[in-house]
Design a protein around this motif. Structure first.
Motif, PDB file in Angstrom:
ATOM      1  N   HIS A 572      30.873   6.241   6.241  1.00  0.00           N
ATOM      2  CA  HIS A 572      29.876   6.752   4.800  1.00  0.00           C
ATOM      3  C   HIS A 572      28.656   7.603   5.367  1.00  0.00           C
ATOM      4  CE1 HIS A 572      31.320   3.247   3.081  1.00  0.00           C
ATOM      5  NE2 HIS A 572      31.170   2.384   3.469  1.00  0.00           N
ATOM      6  N   GLY A 573      28.957   8.408   6.814  1.00  0.00           N
ATOM      7  CA  GLY A 573      28.329   9.455   7.366  1.00  0.00           C
ATOM      8  C   GLY A 573      28.023   8.874   8.719  1.00  0.00           C
ATOM      9  N   SER A 574      26.659   9.650   9.670  1.00  0.00           N
ATOM     10  CA  SER A 574      26.097   9.471  10.827  1.00  0.00           C
ATOM     11  C   SER A 574      25.553   8.623  11.032  1.00  0.00           C
ATOM     12  CB  SER A 574      26.715  10.459  10.962  1.00  0.00           C
ATOM     13  OG  SER A 574      25.217  10.772  10.498  1.00  0.00           O
ATOM     14  N   VAL A 575      25.387   7.500  10.577  1.00  0.00           N
ATOM     15  CA  VAL A 575      24.180   6.470  10.387  1.00  0.00           C
ATOM     16  C   VAL A 575      25.294   4.942  10.416  1.00  0.00           C
ATOM     17  CG1 VAL A 575      21.823   5.504  10.050  1.00  0.00           C
ATOM     18  CG2 VAL A 575      21.988   7.835   9.895  1.00  0.00           C
ATOM     19  N   VAL A 576      24.867   4.409  11.324  1.00  0.00           N
ATOM     20  CA  VAL A 576      25.339   2.572  11.435  1.00  0.00           C
ATOM     21  C   VAL A 576      24.304   2.019  11.122  1.00  0.00           C
ATOM     22  CG1 VAL A 576      27.216   1.804  12.544  1.00  0.00           C
ATOM     23  CG2 VAL A 576      27.803   4.051  12.614  1.00  0.00           C
ATOM     24  N   GLU A 577      24.468   1.038   9.965  1.00  0.00           N
ATOM     25  CA  GLU A 577      23.223   0.056  10.283  1.00  0.00           C
ATOM     26  C   GLU A 577      23.870  -0.855  10.534  1.00  0.00           C
ATOM     27  OE1 GLU A 577      21.690   0.796   5.853  1.00  0.00           O
ATOM     28  OE2 GLU A 577      21.718   2.619   6.360  1.00  0.00           O
ATOM     29  N   GLU A 578      23.670  -1.940  11.422  1.00  0.00           N
ATOM     30  CA  GLU A 578      23.922  -2.950  11.694  1.00  0.00           C
ATOM     31  C   GLU A 578      22.119  -4.128  11.328  1.00  0.00           C
ATOM     32  OE1 GLU A 578      26.060  -4.513  12.432  1.00  0.00           O
ATOM     33  OE2 GLU A 578      27.278  -1.726  12.981  1.00  0.00           O
ATOM     34  N   LYS A 579      22.802  -5.436  11.030  1.00  0.00           N
ATOM     35  CA  LYS A 579      21.835  -6.658  11.137  1.00  0.00           C
ATOM     36  C   LYS A 579      21.949  -7.772  12.694  1.00  0.00           C
ATOM     37  CE  LYS A 579      21.393  -6.230   6.077  1.00  0.00           C
ATOM     38  NZ  LYS A 579      21.687  -7.202   4.851  1.00  0.00           N
ATOM     39  N   ILE A 580      20.908  -7.726  12.669  1.00  0.00           N
ATOM     40  CA  ILE A 580      21.322  -8.873  14.254  1.00  0.00           C
ATOM     41  C   ILE A 580      20.056  -9.736  13.766  1.00  0.00           C
ATOM     42  CG2 ILE A 580      21.806  -7.125  15.510  1.00  0.00           C
ATOM     43  CD1 ILE A 580      19.254  -7.113  16.761  1.00  0.00           C
ATOM     44  N   PRO A 581      20.216 -11.330  14.372  1.00  0.00           N
ATOM     45  CA  PRO A 581      19.088 -11.722  14.238  1.00  0.00           C
ATOM     46  C   PRO A 581      17.910 -12.025  15.417  1.00  0.00           C
ATOM     47  CG  PRO A 581      21.136 -13.081  14.797  1.00  0.00           C
ATOM     48  CD  PRO A 581      21.496 -11.916  14.713  1.00  0.00           C
ATOM     49  N   SER A 665      18.469  -4.089  12.333  1.00  0.00           N
ATOM     50  CA  SER A 665      17.918  -4.815  11.330  1.00  0.00           C
ATOM     51  C   SER A 665      17.565  -6.236  11.175  1.00  0.00           C
ATOM     52  CB  SER A 665      17.992  -3.825  10.181  1.00  0.00           C
ATOM     53  OG  SER A 665      17.947  -2.738   9.162  1.00  0.00           O
ATOM     54  N   THR A 666      17.029  -6.759  11.571  1.00  0.00           N
ATOM     55  CA  THR A 666      16.516  -8.002  12.395  1.00  0.00           C
ATOM     56  C   THR A 666      15.948  -9.131  11.359  1.00  0.00           C
ATOM     57  OG1 THR A 666      14.338  -7.792  12.375  1.00  0.00           O
ATOM     58  CG2 THR A 666      15.325  -7.439  14.174  1.00  0.00           C
ATOM     59  N   VAL A 667      16.986  -9.773  10.690  1.00  0.00           N
ATOM     60  CA  VAL A 667      16.788 -10.683  10.051  1.00  0.00           C
ATOM     61  C   VAL A 667      16.400 -12.749  10.191  1.00  0.00           C
ATOM     62  CG1 VAL A 667      18.516 -10.000   8.214  1.00  0.00           C
ATOM     63  CG2 VAL A 667      19.704 -11.321  10.114  1.00  0.00           C
ATOM     64  N   GLU A 668      16.227 -13.512   9.401  1.00  0.00           N
ATOM     65  CA  GLU A 668      15.345 -14.227   9.693  1.00  0.00           C
ATOM     66  C   GLU A 668      16.260 -15.654   9.452  1.00  0.00           C
ATOM     67  OE1 GLU A 668      12.862 -15.042  11.625  1.00  0.00           O
ATOM     68  OE2 GLU A 668      12.271 -13.301  11.942  1.00  0.00           O
ATOM     69  N   THR A 669      16.923 -14.745   8.048  1.00  0.00           N
ATOM     70  CA  THR A 669      18.196 -15.692   7.961  1.00  0.00           C
ATOM     71  C   THR A 669      18.967 -16.865   8.532  1.00  0.00           C
ATOM     72  OG1 THR A 669      19.647 -13.872   6.315  1.00  0.00           O
ATOM     73  CG2 THR A 669      17.544 -15.493   5.501  1.00  0.00           C
ATOM     74  N   ALA A 670      20.446 -17.224   8.381  1.00  0.00           N
ATOM     75  CA  ALA A 670      21.314 -17.484   9.669  1.00  0.00           C
ATOM     76  C   ALA A 670      22.521 -17.070   9.047  1.00  0.00           C
ATOM     77  CB  ALA A 670      21.670 -19.218   9.184  1.00  0.00           C
ATOM     78  N   VAL A 671      22.906 -16.557   9.583  1.00  0.00           N
ATOM     79  CA  VAL A 671      24.403 -15.194   9.596  1.00  0.00           C
ATOM     80  C   VAL A 671      25.414 -16.230   8.578  1.00  0.00           C
ATOM     81  CG1 VAL A 671      23.912 -14.337  11.315  1.00  0.00           C
ATOM     82  CG2 VAL A 671      24.929 -16.349  11.846  1.00  0.00           C
ATOM     83  N   LYS A 672      26.369 -15.191   8.068  1.00  0.00           N
ATOM     84  CA  LYS A 672      27.512 -16.684   7.606  1.00  0.00           C
ATOM     85  C   LYS A 672      28.618 -16.810   8.109  1.00  0.00           C
ATOM     86  CE  LYS A 672      26.665 -13.004   3.794  1.00  0.00           C
ATOM     87  NZ  LYS A 672      27.598 -11.642   2.988  1.00  0.00           N
ATOM     88  N   THR A 673      29.737 -17.743   7.832  1.00  0.00           N
ATOM     89  CA  THR A 673      30.602 -18.070   9.038  1.00  0.00           C
ATOM     90  C   THR A 673      31.232 -16.948   9.398  1.00  0.00           C
ATOM     91  OG1 THR A 673      31.528 -18.171   6.648  1.00  0.00           O
ATOM     92  CG2 THR A 673      30.371 -19.646   7.424  1.00  0.00           C
ATOM     93  N   TYR A 674      31.947 -16.720   9.887  1.00  0.00           N
ATOM     94  CA  TYR A 674      33.152 -16.079  10.328  1.00  0.00           C
ATOM     95  C   TYR A 674      33.830 -15.512   9.168  1.00  0.00           C
ATOM     96  CZ  TYR A 674      36.519 -13.151  13.295  1.00  0.00           C
ATOM     97  OH  TYR A 674      36.951 -12.700  13.570  1.00  0.00           O
ATOM     98  N   SER A 675      34.348 -16.588   8.224  1.00  0.00           N
ATOM     99  CA  SER A 675      35.637 -16.154   6.818  1.00  0.00           C
ATOM    100  C   SER A 675      34.557 -15.050   6.470  1.00  0.00           C
ATOM    101  CB  SER A 675      35.724 -17.163   6.295  1.00  0.00           C
ATOM    102  OG  SER A 675      35.356 -17.510   5.974  1.00  0.00           O
ATOM    103  N   ASP A 676      33.329 -15.189   6.475  1.00  0.00           N
ATOM    104  CA  ASP A 676      32.507 -14.045   4.949  1.00  0.00           C
ATOM    105  C   ASP A 676      31.871 -13.235   6.194  1.00  0.00           C
ATOM    106  OD1 ASP A 676      32.370 -16.570   3.852  1.00  0.00           O
ATOM    107  OD2 ASP A 676      30.352 -17.604   4.109  1.00  0.00           O
ATOM    108  N   MET A 677      31.857 -13.362   6.865  1.00  0.00           N
ATOM    109  CA  MET A 677      32.176 -12.161   7.686  1.00  0.00           C
ATOM    110  C   MET A 677      32.744 -10.816   7.552  1.00  0.00           C
ATOM    111  SD  MET A 677      29.639 -12.917  11.522  1.00  0.00           S
ATOM    112  CE  MET A 677      30.575 -14.142  11.587  1.00  0.00           C
ATOM    113  N   THR A 678      34.124 -11.475   7.398  1.00  0.00           N
ATOM    114  CA  THR A 678      34.649 -10.594   7.452  1.00  0.00           C
ATOM    115  C   THR A 678      35.674 -10.623   6.112  1.00  0.00           C
ATOM    116  OG1 THR A 678      36.153 -12.660   8.117  1.00  0.00           O
ATOM    117  CG2 THR A 678      35.894 -10.987  10.000  1.00  0.00           C
ATOM    118  N   GLU A 679      34.489  -9.717   4.937  1.00  0.00           N
ATOM    119  CA  GLU A 679      35.143 -10.184   3.932  1.00  0.00           C
ATOM    120  C   GLU A 679      35.419  -9.383   3.575  1.00  0.00           C
ATOM    121  OE1 GLU A 679      31.376 -10.324   1.400  1.00  0.00           O
ATOM    122  OE2 GLU A 679      30.933 -12.562   1.566  1.00  0.00           O
ATOM    123  N   VAL A 680      35.225  -7.626   4.279  1.00  0.00           N
ATOM    124  CA  VAL A 680      35.996  -6.295   4.455  1.00  0.00           C
ATOM    125  C   VAL A 680      37.000  -5.877   4.992  1.00  0.00           C
ATOM    126  CG1 VAL A 680      35.311  -3.940   4.832  1.00  0.00           C
ATOM    127  CG2 VAL A 680      33.761  -5.063   3.696  1.00  0.00           C
TER     128      VAL A 680
END
Length: 812
Positions: A572-581, A665-680
């Motif tokens: 989606h362009g030249s900018v990659v957005e990532e989230k980390i705890p 982007s840093t997040v405070e919530t718990a991350v999803k399960t591995y299956s949720d992380m691979t929805e795409v």
């Protein structure tokens, strides 16, 4: 009447003989007697020359002069040639030759005509014989025996022929007579011979008259007084032990060399036995110029040059006279035979020569005819001819009598080895010491086309930088031909050869004159790696000769392809957005930047750097593998949004680069399960337009290499042991996408691994690599979709671990 008058009266009535010689000789000859009176007509020159006397009155006539005198003149009215000065034959022709011939030119002007006239002057008896000494005194002992001889001076007469001296006469005497001898040169010598014993008491002095008479008409004569004084008591003349002595002398004997020493004996005593030696009148002046006689000792020595080629023997007539009151004499003859010495150098005569021949001239061809000679005799005159150097020529003697030689070609000639020959011929005689001479013949060789062109190398490797300009000079492939002129003029060709239906002449061009090789198109290393073809060089001889050389063109890679970032994906362009705890630990892998470069190995080496970073103390970037890790844990002061700009730079010159911007982007919530992380689905991102482009671009390049490496891997996989792969920990998942590539990296610089990555991802798998401890094996794992078990194969030398993880692992 005077003697001269009588002479002219005699000749006045004589003849004036005019003889016109044949016209073909162009010379008119006349003959007259010497001493003719002035005004005497020689001939009618005009009539003899075919001229009209009347027509010569206005024309100038010139005649030659002799001895600064004009002896003849020309009467223009009558055309007669007459005498203006008396001619003395003995003056005009001082040598005593049989003929006296004067040559003169008669020049008649207006128009100019020149006539050659020869005037023969005949001798008349106008000179009487005369003696060099008109008084000769002889002392003769009364004891002289009959038959004893005494040399008398001879007379001379400048006239020639019958007008010269004919005989000698002696006045009547009871005791003496004369004897005439003729020498080898025709000169007459006179000896006074005692015919009867003398008696001093009866006649002490004898006065004799010696008369020399010529053969002219009228006869002329000359006289000399011979006074013979009779000496008493000394009645023993000197005597030699031999009448003739023979001596051998070497020519060129040094001056002062003793020939011999004469020792005559006189039986008298006292002064009557003391002797004096001298040459007699029989000894020629030439001999006396060469030898000297000591009058006291009788020693004969050399005083001049003895030359065998000039005189082969000399005769010396010597008398020994005693010192008695009335000297007596004895005579002998010494004959000196000259021995030849090697004093003449042999000679070489080049009679004919070929100074220029073709280099392919047949063996046996005659180059020159040579003759040799030597003026010496015997061994000194025996000569040999030979060639000084060892060269392909030989001498062949053609005639022993005249010593002629032929100079022949003995071996094949090669102009390229020796273009010219200086043939030194040496002639040497057999004398001691031997003498020699030399002559040099220069032979130039003409070129024939017997040498093919020659390249300095049999194989040429030429490196060409890709992206070259069309028409660029690649190299100069110059051949060498040692021949000359048109035989060395070379023409260059590219031998036709097709590569992928493309002729070599469409890719390359060569200058036919100098061998300069040019490129006709721009080459791309990624499309064409090298070319192999042949170039021919052909000379212009008849028939032409040629040779060829192999040319290998290698296209050298240029850094003309910038790196392409393939991870993280940027759909989606030249900018990659990532989230980390925000609870991420220090050293955790945040992201991994992977770039590819299709250039050669050197230019495709990628290094990674931060171009921009929000907080430089929070993240670190490995410059070789592109891993971004945390340097510390997040604090409450840290911004929730971090912006990282990473540049991937290749190793070319100049270096090319690509950038990627990652927003964390840093997040405070718990991350999803591995299956949720691979929805795409993984297939969606992997099979993006960029991946499809890379597959097409690199597939053709790496196909052969892929097959080779796959075969190698299969062979090694046969030895692999199965192992279990633990599922990824939930705490290691960083984000929805990065959780699937934690502690992994895509192989960026190796075309094979990238192709493997593309092939496996089509199956829904992902290729990852994990660092292993130093010295460990690497494992390539394929985790089944349902079981999560892995299949492994390994090598003890690698330090990376690879895994193929099914995207279905999100079920766990």
């Amino acid at each position: 009447m005077s003697h001269a008058g009588q002479r002219m009266d005699f000749w006045t009535g004589f003849f004036v003989f005019c003889a016109v010689w044949p016209a073909a000789l162009s010379v008119t000859r006349y003959s007259i007697a010497e001493e003719m009176e002035r005004g005497s007509v020689v001939a009618n020159l005009a009539a003899d020359l075919g001229l009209e006397p009347g027509g010569l009155a206005q024309r100038e006539v010139k005649l030659d002069i002799f001895h600064n005198k004009k002896y003849l003149d020309f009467n223009k009215k009558t055309g007669e040639l007459f005498i203006v000065e008396r001619m003395d034959r003995e003056y005009l022709c001082p040598t005593k030759t049989a003929s006296c011939l004067l040559k003169l030119d008669v020049v008649i002007e207006s128009p100019l005509r020149i006539f050659n006239i020869e005037l023969g002057i005949t001798d008349i008896n106008d000179n009487a014989p005369h003696f060099r000494r008109d008084r000769v005194e002889l002392d003769v002992s009364e004891s002289a025996t009959p038959g004893e001889r005494f040399s008398l001076p001879n007379a001379v007469d400048p006239d020639v022929g019958i007008n010269t001296i004919k005989t000698y006469k002696l006045s009547p005497s009871q005791h003496f007579s004369i004897e005439i001898q003729t020498g080898t040169d025709g000169t007459q010598y006179v000896d006074l011979v005692l015919t009867k014993s003398l008696d001093r008491e009866e006649t002490a002095v004898h006065n004799l008259i010696l008369t020399a008479v010529d053969g002219g008409n009228p006869v002329r004569s000359g006289t000399a007084n011979i006074i013979v004084r009779v000496q008493d008591t000394n009645d023993n003349p000197p005597r030699f032990d031999k009448q003739i002595y023979t001596v051998n002398m070497i020519e060129n004997s040094p001056i002062g060399t003793t020939v011999m020493k004469l020792n005559a004996e006189d039986l008298d005593e006292g002064s009557n036995s003391e002797l004096v030696y001298s040459f007699t009148l029989y000894t020629s002046e030439k001999t006396q110029d060469v030898f000297a006689l000591n009058p006291s000792t009788g020693e004969i020595i050399v005083k001049g040059t003895i030359d065998y080629e000039d005189m082969k023997f000399y005769e010396m007539h010597i008398e020994a006279r005693d010192k008695g009151e009335y000297p007596l004499q004895g005579q002998c003859k010494v004959v000196v035979h000259v021995t030849d010495m090697n004093d003449n150098y042999p000679e070489i005569t080049i009679q004919s020569v070929k100074n220029t021949v073709n280099e392919d001239v047949p063996v046996g061809t005659v180059i020159a005819l040579v003759a040799i000679s030597d003026r010496d005799t015997g061994d000194n005159g025996k000569v040999n001819l030979y060639i000084h150097d060892s060269i392909p020529f030989v001498l062949n003697q053609s005639s022993d009598r005249v010593m002629h030689y032929k100079l022949l070609v003995s071996k094949p000639l090669d102009r390229e080895s020796v273009p010219d020959y200086d043939i030194t011929l040496i002639v040497r005689d057999s004398g001691t010491p031997s003498l020699s001479d030399n002559e040099t013949i220069t032979v130039h060789l003409l070129d024939v086309n017997d040498n093919a062109p020659h390249f300095p190398q049999s194989f040429y490797t030429i490196r060409v930088m890709e992206n070259n300009a069309p028409g660029a000079l690649l190299s100069s492939l110059s051949a060498f031909d040692p021949d000359l002129h048109e035989n060395q003029y070379l023409v260059y060709f590219i031998l036709e050869k097709e590569i992928a239906n493309t002729s070599m002449s469409m890719l390359f061009s060569i200058n036919p004159e100098n061998g300069n090789l040019y490129a006709l198109k721009t080459f791309d290393y990624e499309m064409e790696k090298d070319f192999l073809f042949h170039i021919e060089a052909r000379d212009s001889g008849s028939p032409p000769l040629s040779s060829n050389v192999t040319v290998h063109i290698i296209i050298v890679d240029q850094n003309d392809n910038a790196p392409v970032i393939v991870s993280p994906w940027r759909a989606h362009g030249s900018v990659v957005e990532e989230k980390i705890p925000r609870s991420t630990d220090k050293g955790s892998l945040v992201a991994k930047v992977i770039a590819l470069d299709v250039d050669s190995v050197h230019n495709s080496r990628i290094t990674y750097q931060f171009l921009q970073v929000t907080d430089a103390t929070l993240f670190s970037l490995d410059q070789y593998n592109g891993e971004i890790r945390t340097m510390r844990m997040f604090s409450y002061k840290d911004s929730r949004h971090q912006r990282l700009v990473v540049v991937a730079k290749d190793n070319g010159e100049p270096a090319l680069s690509a950038t990627v911007t990652i927003k964390l982007s840093t997040v405070e919530t718990a991350v999803k399960t591995y299956s949720d992380m691979t929805e795409v689905p993984l297939e969606y991102d992997i099979f993006s337009d960029l991946n499809l482009y890379l597959v097409i671009g690199l597939g053709s390049v790496s196909f052969l290499l892929l097959i080779t490496i796959l075969v190698t891997i299969v062979l090694k996989c046969q030895k692999a042991k199965p192992s279990m792969a633990a599922p990824p920990s939930r705490s290691s998942v960083i984000s929805e996408r990065n959780s699937t590539i934690a502690d992994s990296t895509l192989v960026s610089n190796d075309a094979y691994w990238y192709s493997l990555f593309l092939a496996e991802t089509r199956k829904g798998k992902l290729v990852v690599r994990q660092p292993l401890p130093k010295g460990s094996r690497y494992i390539v794992s394929s985790i089944p979709r349902s079981t999560g078990m892995s299949e492994t194969s390994g090598s003890a030398t690698s330090t990376l671990q690879f895994a193929i993880i099914e995207s279905a692992m999100r079920e766990e």
